[in-house]
Scaffold this active site. Structure first.
Site, mmCIF file in Angstrom:
data_model
loop_
_atom_site.group_PDB
_atom_site.id
_atom_site.type_symbol
_atom_site.label_atom_id
_atom_site.label_comp_id
_atom_site.label_asym_id
_atom_site.label_seq_id
_atom_site.Cartn_x
_atom_site.Cartn_y
_atom_site.Cartn_z
ATOM 1 N N GLN A 56 -2.071 23.821 0.562
ATOM 2 C CA GLN A 56 -1.358 23.985 1.833
ATOM 3 C C GLN A 56 -0.168 23.035 1.910
ATOM 4 O O GLN A 56 -0.345 21.819 1.925
ATOM 5 C CB GLN A 56 -2.330 23.685 2.977
ATOM 6 C CG GLN A 56 -1.710 23.732 4.360
ATOM 7 C CD GLN A 56 -2.667 23.179 5.408
ATOM 8 O OE1 GLN A 56 -3.394 22.237 5.149
ATOM 9 N NE2 GLN A 56 -2.659 23.768 6.589
ATOM 10 N N GLY A 57 1.044 23.577 1.970
ATOM 11 C CA GLY A 57 2.240 22.738 2.057
ATOM 12 C C GLY A 57 2.730 22.631 3.486
ATOM 13 O O GLY A 57 3.629 23.370 3.904
ATOM 14 N N TYR A 58 2.159 21.729 4.242
ATOM 15 C CA TYR A 58 2.521 21.566 5.652
ATOM 16 C C TYR A 58 3.210 20.225 5.894
ATOM 17 O O TYR A 58 4.402 20.147 6.138
ATOM 18 C CB TYR A 58 1.263 21.662 6.541
ATOM 19 C CG TYR A 58 0.934 23.051 7.031
ATOM 20 C CD1 TYR A 58 1.148 24.171 6.235
ATOM 21 C CD2 TYR A 58 0.376 23.247 8.289
ATOM 22 C CE1 TYR A 58 0.822 25.443 6.680
ATOM 23 C CE2 TYR A 58 0.049 24.516 8.754
ATOM 24 C CZ TYR A 58 0.268 25.601 7.952
ATOM 25 O OH TYR A 58 -0.055 26.849 8.405
ATOM 26 N N SER A 59 2.420 19.117 5.820
ATOM 27 C CA SER A 59 2.953 17.803 6.203
ATOM 28 C C SER A 59 4.071 17.341 5.281
ATOM 29 O O SER A 59 4.095 17.673 4.090
ATOM 30 C CB SER A 59 1.829 16.757 6.160
ATOM 31 O OG SER A 59 0.892 16.995 7.158
ATOM 32 N N SER A 85 -3.519 18.764 -0.138
ATOM 33 C CA SER A 85 -4.848 18.631 -0.738
ATOM 34 C C SER A 85 -4.930 19.377 -2.057
ATOM 35 O O SER A 85 -4.630 20.567 -2.111
ATOM 36 C CB SER A 85 -5.923 19.186 0.203
ATOM 37 O OG SER A 85 -5.855 18.543 1.437
ATOM 38 N N GLU A 103 -7.919 25.958 10.079
ATOM 39 C CA GLU A 103 -8.113 24.675 9.404
ATOM 40 C C GLU A 103 -8.953 23.756 10.298
ATOM 41 O O GLU A 103 -9.830 23.044 9.828
ATOM 42 C CB GLU A 103 -6.762 24.022 9.098
ATOM 43 C CG GLU A 103 -6.940 22.676 8.397
ATOM 44 C CD GLU A 103 -5.624 21.972 8.086
ATOM 45 O OE1 GLU A 103 -4.580 22.424 8.573
ATOM 46 O OE2 GLU A 103 -5.672 20.970 7.351
ATOM 47 N N GLU A 149 -5.680 12.445 18.480
ATOM 48 C CA GLU A 149 -4.819 12.294 19.663
ATOM 49 C C GLU A 149 -4.005 13.559 19.923
ATOM 50 O O GLU A 149 -3.814 13.957 21.073
ATOM 51 C CB GLU A 149 -3.888 11.081 19.472
ATOM 52 C CG GLU A 149 -4.615 9.735 19.501
ATOM 53 C CD GLU A 149 -5.458 9.434 18.260
ATOM 54 O OE1 GLU A 149 -5.247 10.082 17.211
ATOM 55 O OE2 GLU A 149 -6.341 8.563 18.338
#
Lengths: 379, 393
Positions: free
Chosen positions: B131-134, B166, B249, B377
């Site tokens: 997964q290429g998100y952050s 990951s 997720e 948060e």
């Protein structure tokens, strides 16, 4: 089994919701409290409970009841919690009916159940003797006398004890006051010679009493279930009470949370709604999450009682422990977030806090039930 | 006998006949888990057999349509399958971001060609996804991501960097958020694309974590060419796909707070401390474990109830944030208690006795639960704004 209400159960909820909101809102409790009402509940309201069939939810249809289940009982309890309605619903319609249905023969069920369902008779359960719930510690003695028994001892925290006509009393016929064996449940007439009832005015303006039994005699047929073998019956009755009280706690928590959310939107400080402050938003979001989790534990315990009554102990303890700790968090956060207003008698929030405290104590607090879960898990 | 009961009987018989004995042993460490993919080396013949048989039945993705290789089961049937697997102690045949995250998004947003191309290899465990998100400057504020995809006529040209990807170093393909319109407001210039990790210009660098392991990578894209047909959903509307996928997720991570298949703290403490008079010899620890067990059981029920509510269309779409928040915090608490129960034995970092510090490393790994997939948060912000509809921000 799906952990949500069926259509019929949701309809019952809606009926109970509108009936109680209209006829027995928090103002009703205030009125009884402020005029020091001798009964502490409204007999005419109780008659309407009977007309609506609520008093017969758990009673078999053969005796005039509705023959419904514990989920339905919990649905009504939750609405009672939302409105802080004082009534003998728990004591009479749930605890006494369960003790009779599971412990009395057909003839005596036929004698008592129709009168309980009609509201003519009110029943109550007398188990605890000390300040903390500890059923195996029962020491009230029942000795054989002639063909019957003679009872001596005291009971405390008997919910609705001062208005009950019929008392289900846990007594010791054998063993020592730590043993599960040697317990017996008796039905005792509230007017029996030697029985004195002292109303105990409680913090939440609901009803409870202390009992003193001095040489109270009962016939042999006053025994519910097996003499000396009453533990399983008693635990069954108590588990119904615990799941029901857990439902009421969820009602308390959810109602007080809803009122707090409204306040967070309305109350302005520093030129904006206090609900805009992240410090309060996060606490509200956490509380919402906890309440949703408690709801799941409670409906699961009610369904488990319906599906496998004898195997429901763990599910019931999880529900009572979780609903208790979550409702305590809810009422405390509610008072804090209402600021000074939360401390006033004029606002209802404090009444919810008082009720929560009593319900947490009734039939075992979160520590009691976490301990019980640990015992069931073997550690 | 109801259809569901008949299904239960058939399923039990099938599992008994097809699940190898070795695959009914509890998972003892990360090494026992099967992730599949082009580069996967099966640990044993049993692991391979179990995956192949389950995949053949479509039961690695039980609720996906049969047309795409799934099991075609109803929610109730899938529940029965999970319950029967739990009863026999069957391991999960395949852990897969393809099944948990990408699949649901493709089923909703993918074209028919994309579903037919990508879903069956996921079911069979042949392609492993990451997964290429952050990005380094787009964590909680994910929508500010900067990785660019420029339209070069017949392909996208991708440049930029992802982080906390990951298992990027072991994955075959990536589903990736890229900026396709730098001029648009930040949520409206993002697209969702898929590409092969073997494409020229892709490189990965594992990040060494406090657990001593490297499940996450930095991932670099240097003039990577991606076919135009690899866009999922509409151009510049990738944020919708991304959010939908994030709910899955979150469900996956909150599932880590689930009781089943995880070590019992009470049992571990009983081994290390012993019982006195039938009770754990440390009464304070016993109380904490018991309070935890109440919360953990209630949480498992809340996950189940949320699923039931979703099916009855009563669930709030942001309910996954609530579960993610609580599940992550619960799992951290679980491992704090496991460490306390394990005592000095749980502190060993190397060697056969501790299986190379399995418990201590897992304990450290759980600290990421409340960071990955949106911090606790951020989840609380979402609950406050979307469910509770509190004002501001």
């Amino acid at each position: 089994m799906s952990l949500i209400l069926s259509e019929e159960q949701a309809m019952l909820r809606d009926t109970a919701q509108s009936f109680l909101a209209e006829n027995a809102p928090v103002a009703h409790l205030r009125e009884l409290r402020d005029r020091h009402d001798a009964d502490g509940f409204s007999r005419s309201l109780w008659a309407t409970f009977a007309e609506l069939g609520f008093t017969g939810i758990l009673a078999p249809e053969a005796h005039g009841g509705l023959g419904l289940g514990h989920v339905e009982a919990g649905v009504v309890m939750e609405q009672i919690g939302r409105n802080l309605t004082p009534s003998p619903f728990l004591s009479s319609a749930l605890l006494t009916v369960t003790a009779l249905v599971r412990g009395a023969d057909e003839a005596r069920q036929a004698e008592w159940l129709p009168k309980i369902i009609s509201g003519e008779l009110i029943g109550a359960l007398a188990v605890d003797e000390g300040p903390k719930h500890r059923p195996p510690a029962v020491s009230l003695r029942a000795e054989r006398a002639g063909t019957g028994f003679r009872l001596n001892g005291v009971k405390s925290f008997v919910v609705d004890g001062h208005v009950a006509d019929l008392l289900v009393v846990a007594a010791r016929t054998g063993g020592a006051p730590v043993d599960q064996a040697g317990l017996t449940l008796f039905v005792v007439d509230a007017k029996a010679p030697g029985l004195t009832v002292e109303r105990t005015v409680m913090v939440d303006s609901h009803n409870a009493a202390r009992l003193r039994l001095e040489n109270v005699t009962v016939d042999a047929d006053a025994v519910l279930g097996q003499a000396d073998g009453g533990w399983t019956l008693l635990e069954g009755v108590l588990n119904v009470g615990r799941a029901a009280v857990a439902s009421e706690l969820v009602g308390v928590a959810d109602e007080v949370f809803g009122r707090t959310l409204s306040y967070l939107r309305e109350r302005k400080q520093f030129g904006r709604a206090i609900g805009e402050f992240q410090a309060l938003q996060h606490r509200a979001a956490h509380l919402y999450t906890e309440i949703e989790i408690a709801k799941a534990a409670v409906i699961n315990s009610l369904q488990t009682l319906d599906e496998s009554f004898e195997g429901a102990a763990a599910a019931v303890s999880v529900a009572k422990a979780k609903a208790g700790s979550v409702a305590s968090l809810a009422v405390q956060e509610a008072v804090q977030m209402h600021g000074g207003m939360g401390m006033t008698d004029e606002y209802d929030i404090g009444l919810y806090m008082k009720r929560d405290r009593v319900l947490n104590e009734l039939f075992g607090d979160p520590n009691y039930h976490a301990d019980k879960l640990a015992r069931l898990k073997g550690y | 006998m109801s259809d569901l009961q008949a299904f239960r009987h058939e399923t039990r018989a099938w599992l008994e006949a097809n699940c190898p004995a070795e695959m009914r042993e509890p998972v003892r460490s990360e090494g026992d888990v099967c992730w599949g993919g082009r580069r996967w080396t099966f640990q044993s013949q049993a692991q391979r057999q179990w995956l192949e048989r389950m995949a053949e039945a479509g039961w690695t993705a039980p609720e996906w349509p049969r047309a795409y290789g799934g099991g075609g089961l109803s929610r109730e049937e899938a529940k029965v399958l999970r319950a029967e697997m739990a009863k026999l102690g069957c391991r999960s045949p395949l852990n897969s971001f393809g099944i948990w995250m990408l699949g649901p998004a493709l089923l909703r947003y993918g074209t028919e060609d994309q579903k037919r191309a990508y879903l069956p290899p996921i079911v069979r465990g042949e392609i492993r996804w990451c997964q290429g998100y952050s990005e380094p400057n787009a964590g909680s504020d994910l929508a500010s991501l900067q990785t660019r995809a420029e339209d070069r006529g017949d392909h996208w040209l991708v440049n930029g960097q992802k982080i906390w990807t990951s298992y990027a170093d072991q994955a075959d393909w990536i589903f990736c958020l890229v900026r396709t319109d730098p001029a648009a407001p930040k949520h409206l210039g993002i697209s969702f694309i898929l590409f092969d990790m073997e494409s020229p210009g892709v490189s990965t660098r594992p990040i060494n974590l406090i657990s001593g392991k490297s499940p996450f990578c930095e991932t670099f894209f240097d003039n990577v060419q991606v076919p135009k047909s690899n866009l999922v959903g509409e151009l510049n509307r990738g944020w919708d796909v991304a959010k939908y996928l994030l709910t899955h997720e979150r469900e996956m991570i909150s599932g880590m707070g689930n009781l089943e298949g995880s070590p019992s703290i009470g049992a571990l403490a009983t081994r290390t401390l012993g019982l006195e008079g039938g009770f754990l010899a440390d009464p304070m620890l016993r109380g904490q474990i018991a309070a935890f067990d109440v919360d953990a059981i209630a949480f498992r029920l809340a996950m189940e109830r949320t699923g039931d509510m979703a099916k009855a269309r009563q669930a709030h779409p942001a309910a996954s944030s609530m579960l993610k928040y609580y599940g992550a915090e619960l799992n951290k608490r679980r491992f704090e208690l496991l460490m306390a129960a394990g005592g000095a034995d749980a502190l060993e970092w190397e060697g056969e006795r501790s299986r190379d510090g399995d418990l201590a490393r897992s304990w450290l790994r759980t600290k990421a639960n409340s960071i990955e997939g949106g911090t606790s948060e951020i989840q609380l912000n979402i609950v406050a704004k979307r469910i509770l509809e509190l004002p501001g921000g």
